[in-house]
Design a protein around this motif. Structure first.
Motif, PDB file in Angstrom:
ATOM      1  N   THR A 104       0.816  -1.214   0.000  1.00 30.92           N
ATOM      2  CA  THR A 104       0.000   0.000   0.000  1.00 30.92           C
ATOM      3  C   THR A 104       0.849   1.263   0.000  1.00 30.92           C
ATOM      4  OG1 THR A 104      -0.132   0.232   2.415  1.00 30.92           O
ATOM      5  CG2 THR A 104      -1.751  -1.214   1.346  1.00 30.92           C
ATOM      6  N   ASP A 134      -4.317   2.034   6.952  1.00 32.75           N
ATOM      7  CA  ASP A 134      -5.066   1.043   7.738  1.00 32.75           C
ATOM      8  C   ASP A 134      -5.601   1.729   8.991  1.00 32.75           C
ATOM      9  OD1 ASP A 134      -6.083  -1.076   9.141  1.00 32.75           O
ATOM     10  OD2 ASP A 134      -4.307  -2.347   8.950  1.00 32.75           O
ATOM     11  N   ARG A 161     -12.683   3.792   2.742  1.00 34.06           N
ATOM     12  CA  ARG A 161     -12.196   2.525   3.299  1.00 34.06           C
ATOM     13  C   ARG A 161     -13.293   1.905   4.151  1.00 34.06           C
ATOM     14  NH1 ARG A 161      -6.385   0.535   4.210  1.00 34.06           N
ATOM     15  NH2 ARG A 161      -6.821  -1.527   5.047  1.00 34.06           N
ATOM     16  N   TYR A 306      -1.201  -0.916  -6.337  1.00 25.50           N
ATOM     17  CA  TYR A 306      -2.006  -1.883  -5.583  1.00 25.50           C
ATOM     18  C   TYR A 306      -3.148  -1.160  -4.877  1.00 25.50           C
ATOM     19  CZ  TYR A 306      -3.362  -5.080  -1.845  1.00 25.50           C
ATOM     20  OH  TYR A 306      -4.080  -5.874  -0.982  1.00 25.50           O
ATOM     21  N   CYS A 308      -6.181  -2.122  -2.032  1.00 28.35           N
ATOM     22  CA  CYS A 308      -6.751  -3.118  -1.120  1.00 28.35           C
ATOM     23  C   CYS A 308      -8.193  -3.447  -1.511  1.00 28.35           C
ATOM     24  CB  CYS A 308      -6.755  -2.580   0.313  1.00 28.35           C
ATOM     25  SG  CYS A 308      -5.159  -2.597   1.115  1.00 28.35           S
TER      26      CYS A 308
END
Length: 416
Positions: A104, A134, A161, A306, A308
């Motif tokens: 990430t 995160d 998110r 990338y 998630c």
């Protein structure tokens, strides 16, 4: 062909909005500032928004409002634009860097917790390139250790998110049968992001920021925004941006040391018009990103960005990584050759801890944060903006593939 690295998307709608303000007496401290704040707070899902003249100013005001100062430490990332750590220095505190996640490119929560000391006052995480960090884990760590949590979402307007808790609830609620007709998490988000546990970037932690430089998702020319659910933080930031004035009408009464971080109604009118087009803008940027993904996915020498599974990204930039066999020198030569073909590109980011004055101030050196350094030596930001055409993307990708494959490979592969 000449293709810039970035370009704002300005229509007649934005031009008319700016001209309309110029026909009024309210060029600053007028109604457009408050209107922009209200609209953006609603969009991000927070109670308060405070408009300022840059994302850097917004971060600085948050640090100040949280009473972070000399003797305090703030854990943050070395892989970011330099303002995310400079704002800590502005108040005399010390940025404590920890390395990043290799996929990430965001701050590593486990390393963040390991770096906590008695002097640690806060964690400042960055949503790098628009990909949210995160936040579930960072909030758990901050709550456990009694720390403040700051979200630098300057690059992430429009990103979302989904929380771990909502993911578990979603899995448990699904009926695994052909007749169930259960929608995918992505479809649920599009229908009702709040209900399915998705949160927009800018709404995590004690406070967050957006920035509106011309290469961002939306622009005000120059500008930034503090976002928070904390009324006290919002009040302090409003005062601090306006030379420390209070909430009254006394222009020459200053309650505290403050700054001139105000943003004009002209800038905010532009921002309001851009925000009205946000879905269109994000969709265009998604389309450009997918054009790149489709064309680059089979080129072994590069890795595409990338994302998630539980992230919806509002694309800020499109940054690829060269494979491990390439060195920093190889990357720099590739950048130069792309520019010779009229292709705008950049090495996003140079590690903050290796900037000259950070080396001098803190004794930072190469090898301190190996993942950051490894990735930063191989990143290439390709042209990315709303109106990039399919033909232009083809030209960029074809040029990149040719240059990369012809480049001289130096040294053994890294194991990082």
């Amino acid at each position: 062909m000449r293709i810039p690295l970035a370009r704002p998307d300005i229509t007649e709608q934005e031009i008319e909005a700016v001209v309309a303000v110029l026909r009024t007496p309210y060029l600053s401290l007028g109604p457009k500032v408050e209107d922009f704040e209200k609209r953006l707070a609603e969009y991000a899902g927070v109670r308060y928004a405070v408009a300022v003249n840059s994302g850097t100013s917004a971060l600085h005001l948050i640090i100040r409002a949280l009473k972070i100062g000399p003797g305090d430490e703030v854990i943050t990332t070395p892989f970011s634009f330099i303002s995310s750590s400079n704002c800590i220095l502005f108040e005399g505190a010390k940025p404590v860097f920890v390395d990043i996640e290799p996929k990430t490119l965001n701050i590593d929560p486990e390393l963040s917790e390991a770096a906590i000391t008695a002097k640690t006052k806060a964690i400042l995480a960055v949503d790098v390139f628009g990909h949210p960090a995160d936040w579930d884990e960072l909030e758990r760590i901050a709550n456990k250790h009694g720390l403040k949590l700051i979200e630098d979402s300057a690059e992430a307007l429009g990103s979302e998110r989904r929380s771990r808790e909502s993911r578990v609830e979603s899995r448990e609620s699904k009926v695994q049968s052909p007749e169930s007709g259960v929608q995918s998490p992505k479809s649920e988000t599009q229908e009702n992001p709040a209900r399915s546990g998705w949160k927009k970037a800018g709404s995590f932690g004690n406070a967050g920021v957006f920035a509106f430089y011309p290469n961002k998702q939306i622009t005000t020319g120059e500008g930034g925004m503090v976002l928070t659910d904390d009324e006290e933080i919002a009040k302090l930031c409003r005062s601090l941006r306006n030379q420390g004035r209070g909430e009254g009408d006394e222009w020459l009464v200053h309650e505290r040391l403050g700054y001139n971080y105000r943003i004009s109604d002209i800038n905010c009118a532009l921002g309001i018009a851009q925000l009205a087009r946000i879905n269109e803008i994000l969709e265009k940027r998604e389309q450009v990103a997918q054009m790149y993904n489709e064309r680059l996915k089979d080129i072994d020498e590069v890795a595409i960005p990338y994302v998630c599974p539980d992230v919806k990204i509002g694309w800020f930039v499109y940054v690829i990584r060269l494979s491990d066999q390439y060195t920093r020198e190889d990357r720099d030569q590739i950048l130069q050759k792309l520019k010779q073909r009229g292709i705008g590109c950049g090495n996003y980011f140079q590690p903050i801890h290796l900037q000259p004055f950070y080396r001098k101030m803190f004794g930072c050196k190469e090898g301190d944060f190996p993942i950051t350094e490894h990735i930063a030596s191989r990143t290439i930001a390709l042209p990315f903006y709303n109106r990039l055409t399919e033909g232009e993307v083809d030209y960029v990708v074809e040029s990149l593939a040719e240059i990369v494959r012809r480049s001289k490979v130096q040294g053994p592969k890294s194991r990082v």
